[in-house]
Scaffold this active site. Sequence first.
Site, PDB file in Angstrom:
ATOM      1  N   CYS A  86       0.837  -1.202   0.000  1.00 51.57           N
ATOM      2  CA  CYS A  86       0.000   0.000   0.000  1.00 51.57           C
ATOM      3  C   CYS A  86       0.879   1.263   0.000  1.00 51.57           C
ATOM      4  O   CYS A  86       1.564   1.541  -0.966  1.00 51.57           O
ATOM      5  CB  CYS A  86      -0.961  -0.050   1.178  1.00 51.57           C
ATOM      6  SG  CYS A  86      -2.420   0.994   0.991  1.00 51.57           S
ATOM      7  N   HIS A 195      -2.920  -6.112   0.968  1.00 51.03           N
ATOM      8  CA  HIS A 195      -2.232  -6.328   2.242  1.00 51.03           C
ATOM      9  C   HIS A 195      -2.150  -7.808   2.599  1.00 51.03           C
ATOM     10  O   HIS A 195      -3.069  -8.349   3.229  1.00 51.03           O
ATOM     11  CB  HIS A 195      -2.996  -5.612   3.361  1.00 51.03           C
ATOM     12  CG  HIS A 195      -2.952  -4.127   3.294  1.00 51.03           C
ATOM     13  ND1 HIS A 195      -1.995  -3.376   3.931  1.00 51.03           N
ATOM     14  CD2 HIS A 195      -3.771  -3.242   2.661  1.00 51.03           C
ATOM     15  CE1 HIS A 195      -2.222  -2.087   3.708  1.00 51.03           C
ATOM     16  NE2 HIS A 195      -3.293  -1.981   2.933  1.00 51.03           N
ATOM     17  N   GLU A 197      -0.321  -9.050   4.905  1.00 47.60           N
ATOM     18  CA  GLU A 197      -0.178  -9.131   6.365  1.00 47.60           C
ATOM     19  C   GLU A 197      -1.521  -9.128   7.085  1.00 47.60           C
ATOM     20  O   GLU A 197      -1.598  -9.479   8.256  1.00 47.60           O
ATOM     21  CB  GLU A 197       0.713  -7.995   6.880  1.00 47.60           C
ATOM     22  CG  GLU A 197       0.065  -6.624   6.975  1.00 47.60           C
ATOM     23  CD  GLU A 197      -0.051  -5.896   5.644  1.00 47.60           C
ATOM     24  OE1 GLU A 197      -0.489  -4.719   5.660  1.00 47.60           O
ATOM     25  OE2 GLU A 197       0.290  -6.482   4.601  1.00 47.60           O
TER      26      GLU A 197
END
Length: 227
Positions: A86, A195, A197
Amino acid sequence: MKFAVIVFPGSNCDMDLLWAVKDILGEEAEYVRHDADSLVGFDGVLIPGGFSYGDYLRCGAIARFSKVIQEVIRFADEGKPVFGTCNGFQILTEVGLLPGALLRNDSLHFVCKTVRLNVSNNQTKFTSEYQKNEIIQLPVAHGEGKYYCDEVTLKQLKANQQIVFTYADENPNGSLENIAGIINEKGNVLGMMPHPERAVESLLGSNDGLIFFKSIIKNYGKVRANG
């Protein structure tokens, strides 16, 4: 492996990255401030999402002048893994470690949803544990995620197989060629808008991001027994 999670004023995904690699995979990870002047002792660099320096002027445009960035560049030049998600992707393009730029979403609205991605290239050290063209689900959360580059750069990206992730169905931001993530020519710097994560446990709706980090660890280090 020992990861450095870079923290800028305005970062808000730093804790997610630290949690994913430290708590879920059992690797070492530490926060490193934007004004740090050394990355000695680290094996990988993770640049989180958020709004570095408030995203004033342009996303990532101010972060590129942070003291730690020179160390990130040195780190990348040495062939060590650097990952930006991002805002981290935006910073990597501003720094010049990745080609192209991230523009305002076509909708001119902030987009926050889970999207389906195609693993367009699984022959990288970040994606080796995925299958070719595997469809995965990862969340996105951005207002300026439209990837753009000129025709010459696009031809180079295709010729060098640098397009790693593409949006499989819906293109949430209007990115050129549905591009969601790219890698540098050397293969050690990867940036993407989604994302991984935030998708490392099924409890979160998807654990497809876990394989991303396992790929890094497999190719650049060894997963510990508790990972």
